[in-house]
Design a protein around this motif. Structure first.
Motif, mmCIF file in Angstrom:
data_model
loop_
_atom_site.group_PDB
_atom_site.id
_atom_site.type_symbol
_atom_site.label_atom_id
_atom_site.label_comp_id
_atom_site.label_asym_id
_atom_site.label_seq_id
_atom_site.Cartn_x
_atom_site.Cartn_y
_atom_site.Cartn_z
ATOM 1 N N ALA A 76 0.836 -1.207 0.000
ATOM 2 C CA ALA A 76 0.000 0.000 0.000
ATOM 3 C C ALA A 76 0.870 1.256 0.000
ATOM 4 O O ALA A 76 0.553 2.239 -0.680
ATOM 5 C CB ALA A 76 -0.932 -0.008 1.210
ATOM 6 N N ASP A 77 1.976 1.217 0.728
ATOM 7 C CA ASP A 77 2.878 2.370 0.770
ATOM 8 C C ASP A 77 3.547 2.593 -0.586
ATOM 9 O O ASP A 77 3.728 3.738 -1.013
ATOM 10 C CB ASP A 77 3.925 2.185 1.871
ATOM 11 C CG ASP A 77 4.620 3.484 2.212
ATOM 12 O OD1 ASP A 77 3.934 4.517 2.341
ATOM 13 O OD2 ASP A 77 5.865 3.476 2.344
ATOM 14 N N LEU A 78 3.894 1.527 -1.273
ATOM 15 C CA LEU A 78 4.478 1.658 -2.612
ATOM 16 C C LEU A 78 3.461 2.274 -3.577
ATOM 17 O O LEU A 78 3.822 3.113 -4.413
ATOM 18 C CB LEU A 78 4.971 0.306 -3.123
ATOM 19 C CG LEU A 78 6.237 -0.231 -2.462
ATOM 20 C CD1 LEU A 78 6.485 -1.684 -2.873
ATOM 21 C CD2 LEU A 78 7.438 0.633 -2.797
ATOM 22 N N LYS A 79 2.207 1.878 -3.472
ATOM 23 C CA LYS A 79 1.158 2.461 -4.323
ATOM 24 C C LYS A 79 1.036 3.958 -4.056
ATOM 25 O O LYS A 79 0.922 4.761 -4.988
ATOM 26 C CB LYS A 79 -0.192 1.783 -4.071
ATOM 27 C CG LYS A 79 -0.277 0.352 -4.532
ATOM 28 C CD LYS A 79 -1.656 -0.187 -4.160
ATOM 29 C CE LYS A 79 -1.774 -1.651 -4.355
ATOM 30 N NZ LYS A 79 -3.114 -2.150 -3.972
ATOM 31 N N ARG A 80 1.040 4.339 -2.788
ATOM 32 C CA ARG A 80 0.946 5.750 -2.417
ATOM 33 C C ARG A 80 2.152 6.523 -2.938
ATOM 34 O O ARG A 80 2.018 7.621 -3.485
ATOM 35 C CB ARG A 80 0.847 5.897 -0.893
ATOM 36 C CG ARG A 80 0.760 7.343 -0.421
ATOM 37 C CD ARG A 80 0.975 7.465 1.083
ATOM 38 N NE ARG A 80 2.204 6.851 1.543
ATOM 39 C CZ ARG A 80 3.420 7.399 1.443
ATOM 40 N NH1 ARG A 80 3.574 8.555 0.845
ATOM 41 N NH2 ARG A 80 4.481 6.774 1.901
ATOM 42 N N THR A 81 3.320 5.932 -2.811
ATOM 43 C CA THR A 81 4.540 6.579 -3.274
ATOM 44 C C THR A 81 4.494 6.819 -4.780
ATOM 45 O O THR A 81 4.894 7.881 -5.263
ATOM 46 C CB THR A 81 5.768 5.729 -2.889
ATOM 47 O OG1 THR A 81 5.778 5.560 -1.472
ATOM 48 C CG2 THR A 81 7.061 6.375 -3.330
ATOM 49 N N VAL A 82 3.988 5.850 -5.529
ATOM 50 C CA VAL A 82 3.856 6.009 -6.985
ATOM 51 C C VAL A 82 2.949 7.198 -7.297
ATOM 52 O O VAL A 82 3.262 8.010 -8.169
ATOM 53 C CB VAL A 82 3.329 4.716 -7.641
ATOM 54 C CG1 VAL A 82 2.849 4.967 -9.062
ATOM 55 C CG2 VAL A 82 4.396 3.642 -7.633
ATOM 56 N N ARG A 83 1.833 7.310 -6.578
ATOM 57 C CA ARG A 83 0.928 8.450 -6.803
ATOM 58 C C ARG A 83 1.635 9.772 -6.518
ATOM 59 O O ARG A 83 1.484 10.739 -7.269
ATOM 60 C CB ARG A 83 -0.332 8.326 -5.937
ATOM 61 C CG ARG A 83 -1.317 7.289 -6.417
ATOM 62 C CD ARG A 83 -2.650 7.371 -5.675
ATOM 63 N NE ARG A 83 -2.531 7.249 -4.229
ATOM 64 C CZ ARG A 83 -2.571 6.102 -3.560
ATOM 65 N NH1 ARG A 83 -2.740 4.969 -4.194
ATOM 66 N NH2 ARG A 83 -2.471 6.096 -2.249
ATOM 67 N N GLU A 84 2.404 9.816 -5.445
ATOM 68 C CA GLU A 84 3.091 11.056 -5.088
ATOM 69 C C GLU A 84 4.189 11.391 -6.090
ATOM 70 O O GLU A 84 4.366 12.561 -6.455
ATOM 71 C CB GLU A 84 3.638 10.957 -3.672
ATOM 72 C CG GLU A 84 2.526 10.958 -2.638
ATOM 73 C CD GLU A 84 3.014 10.842 -1.217
ATOM 74 O OE1 GLU A 84 4.234 10.922 -0.974
ATOM 75 O OE2 GLU A 84 2.159 10.665 -0.334
ATOM 76 N N TYR A 85 4.937 10.393 -6.544
ATOM 77 C CA TYR A 85 5.957 10.637 -7.567
ATOM 78 C C TYR A 85 5.315 11.105 -8.877
ATOM 79 O O TYR A 85 5.845 11.974 -9.557
ATOM 80 C CB TYR A 85 6.790 9.385 -7.826
ATOM 81 C CG TYR A 85 7.810 9.056 -6.763
ATOM 82 C CD1 TYR A 85 8.343 10.026 -5.923
ATOM 83 C CD2 TYR A 85 8.274 7.757 -6.608
ATOM 84 C CE1 TYR A 85 9.282 9.709 -4.958
ATOM 85 C CE2 TYR A 85 9.227 7.435 -5.651
ATOM 86 C CZ TYR A 85 9.718 8.419 -4.831
ATOM 87 O OH TYR A 85 10.666 8.100 -3.892
ATOM 88 N N THR A 86 4.172 10.519 -9.212
ATOM 89 C CA THR A 86 3.482 10.927 -10.436
ATOM 90 C C THR A 86 3.045 12.384 -10.333
ATOM 91 O O THR A 86 3.216 13.162 -11.277
ATOM 92 C CB THR A 86 2.270 10.013 -10.700
ATOM 93 O OG1 THR A 86 2.733 8.667 -10.823
ATOM 94 C CG2 THR A 86 1.538 10.407 -11.975
ATOM 95 N N THR A 87 2.513 12.767 -9.188
ATOM 96 C CA THR A 87 2.127 14.157 -8.978
ATOM 97 C C THR A 87 3.353 15.066 -9.065
ATOM 98 O O THR A 87 3.313 16.110 -9.727
ATOM 99 C CB THR A 87 1.434 14.334 -7.613
ATOM 100 O OG1 THR A 87 0.259 13.528 -7.588
ATOM 101 C CG2 THR A 87 1.076 15.790 -7.355
ATOM 102 N N ALA A 88 4.434 14.663 -8.440
ATOM 103 C CA ALA A 88 5.661 15.470 -8.491
ATOM 104 C C ALA A 88 6.161 15.601 -9.927
ATOM 105 O O ALA A 88 6.634 16.670 -10.332
ATOM 106 C CB ALA A 88 6.739 14.841 -7.605
ATOM 107 N N THR A 89 6.033 14.530 -10.705
ATOM 108 C CA THR A 89 6.460 14.575 -12.109
ATOM 109 C C THR A 89 5.639 15.601 -12.876
ATOM 110 O O THR A 89 6.187 16.418 -13.612
ATOM 111 C CB THR A 89 6.305 13.190 -12.773
ATOM 112 O OG1 THR A 89 7.083 12.238 -12.041
ATOM 113 C CG2 THR A 89 6.756 13.207 -14.218
#
Length: 130
Positions: free
Chosen positions: A24-37
């Motif tokens: 679940a934390d990896l999924k959240r991290t992907v969302r945050e990295y995508t937003t940062a991108t």
């Protein structure tokens, strides 16, 4: 028994729960990295976040496969193919409309950038004040 070995033997969470928390934390991290991108104006920062997103997606996929193979992850029920196709078609149409809109606005801005300013000046002269 030493305090370190006592700590190592103490199971705070069952392994399955711990791995699902990490997933679940990896999924959240992907969302945050995508937003940062998408928010990055600097090409090198954007590239860095894109690479972080890709590597995190790979890690998330590997962990998912491990959990799935060990029957530690219950996948959602299978989607109906026609519904998936319908949603995909809607998303593609939305994307196409957005691309057309963006191209039109870009063309308008590059070819007629003086027109909005002239209209604003003309409209400003038409106002009466009491």
């Amino acid at each position: 028994m030493t305090p370190t070995s006592q700590f190592q033997n103490a199971n705070l969470l069952p392994e399955e729960d711990l791995l699902n928390v990490i997933l679940a934390d990896l999924k959240r991290t992907v969302r945050e990295y995508t937003t940062a991108t998408t928010e990055s104006a600097c090409p090198s920062v954007r590239q860095m976040f894109t690479q972080l997103t890709d590597s995190t997606l790979q890690l998330q996929g590997q962990l998912f496969q491990l959990l799935s193979s060990q029957n530690m992850y219950t996948a959602p029920s299978k989607a109906i193919r026609t519904e998936v196709d319908k949603k995909l078609q809607e998303a593609q149409q939305t994307q196409q409309q957005l691309q057309q809109f963006t191209q039109q606005r870009t063309a308008q801005m590059s070819s007629g950038s003086q027109a909005p300013q002239a209209n604003m000046q003309q409209n400003a002269g038409n106002h009466t004040y009491s």
